[in-house]
Enzyme design. Sequence first.
Site, PDB file in Angstrom:
ATOM      1  N   LEU A  62      62.574  15.861 121.336  1.00 41.67           N
ATOM      2  CA  LEU A  62      63.785  16.467 122.011  1.00 41.67           C
ATOM      3  C   LEU A  62      63.296  17.601 122.787  1.00 41.67           C
ATOM      4  CD1 LEU A  62      66.339  15.908 119.228  1.00 41.67           C
ATOM      5  CD2 LEU A  62      66.035  14.574 121.607  1.00 41.67           C
ATOM      6  N   HIS A  77      58.349  15.547 107.324  1.00 42.71           N
ATOM      7  CA  HIS A  77      57.302  15.234 107.806  1.00 42.71           C
ATOM      8  C   HIS A  77      56.089  14.535 106.742  1.00 42.71           C
ATOM      9  CE1 HIS A  77      53.957  15.350 110.991  1.00 42.71           C
ATOM     10  NE2 HIS A  77      53.169  15.770 110.109  1.00 42.71           N
TER      11      HIS A  77
HETATM   12  C1  GRF Z   1      58.746   9.265 107.422  1.00 42.49           C
HETATM   13  O1  GRF Z   1      57.334   9.234 106.676  1.00 42.49           O
HETATM   14  C2  GRF Z   1      59.047  10.670 108.034  1.00 42.49           C
HETATM   15  O2  GRF Z   1      58.483  11.624 107.421  1.00 42.49           O
HETATM   16  C3  GRF Z   1      58.656  10.061 109.497  1.00 42.49           C
HETATM   17  O3  GRF Z   1      58.793   8.725 109.521  1.00 42.49           O
HETATM   18  C4  GRF Z   1      58.982   8.165 108.255  1.00 42.49           C
HETATM   19  C5  GRF Z   1      60.350   7.753 108.194  1.00 42.49           C
HETATM   20  O4  GRF Z   1      60.666   6.620 107.485  1.00 42.49           O
HETATM   21  N1  GRF Z   1      58.800  11.218 110.427  1.00 42.49           N
HETATM   22  P1  GRF Z   1      61.805   5.529 107.465  1.00 42.49           P
HETATM   23  O5  GRF Z   1      61.769   4.999 108.788  1.00 42.49           O
HETATM   24  O6  GRF Z   1      62.765   6.298 106.941  1.00 42.49           O
HETATM   25  O7  GRF Z   1      61.145   4.331 106.157  1.00 42.49           O
END
Ligand code: GRF
Length: 203
Positions: free
Chosen positions: A91, A107
């Site tokens: 964003l 993350h």
């Molecule tokens: C997670 O590992 C998050 O940290 C990253 O994307 C993944 C999302 O997983 N940014 P989901 O789509 O909720 O299974």
Amino acid sequence: MATAVLVSGTGTILEAILGAEVPVGVVVADRPCRGLVVAARGGVETVLVDRAEHGGFSPSFDREAYSASLADALEQRGVDLVCMAGFGTVLAASFFERFEGRVLNTHPSLLPAFRGWHAVRDALAAGVTTTGCTVHVATAELDEGPILSQEPVEVRDDDDEATLHERIKAVERRLYPLTILLVRAALARGDEPASLARPEAKD
Ligand code: GRF
């Protein structure tokens, strides 16, 4: 006031957030995805602010206009906390100005190590024996901002990107909902989310 969750993919972290009974007012996606199905199934309002209407994934993607549309949709719903959960659009800075200090992200690495989209792949390539996940206040700089919680995850000899990411996500599904609930409690006391950051991470 309301908590929003932003999704782009499978929405398994969103599922955990809803399962932990975090009061989510709205789920917003940047593309059609399973996350919207998860939200609808949980009886939560869903909104698609589709990248396709702002240039999609082409070089002409209008990040500024997209970010303004998303912020408008959230403001119209009285959102005071925005939780990114696998949200795949970077964003514009203007978005973070409108929700200053009120955007969270999870993350899949121990930040500041392995910023960016390929955190799990990069950790494997670097040969580290421990990685993990981080919940932080998101800022205009990708994967920066005050760290609210972190947990390590061991890298196994036979891990590939998928197996390691899944083990990290299992931790995120526990850590992120808990951290969001702590942030909601801080907001109810009149404190900002960053007040929960480790002292050394506040600057
Ligand atoms: C997670 O590992 C998050 O940290 C990253 O994307 C993944 C999302 O997983 N940014 P989901 O789509 O909720 O299974």
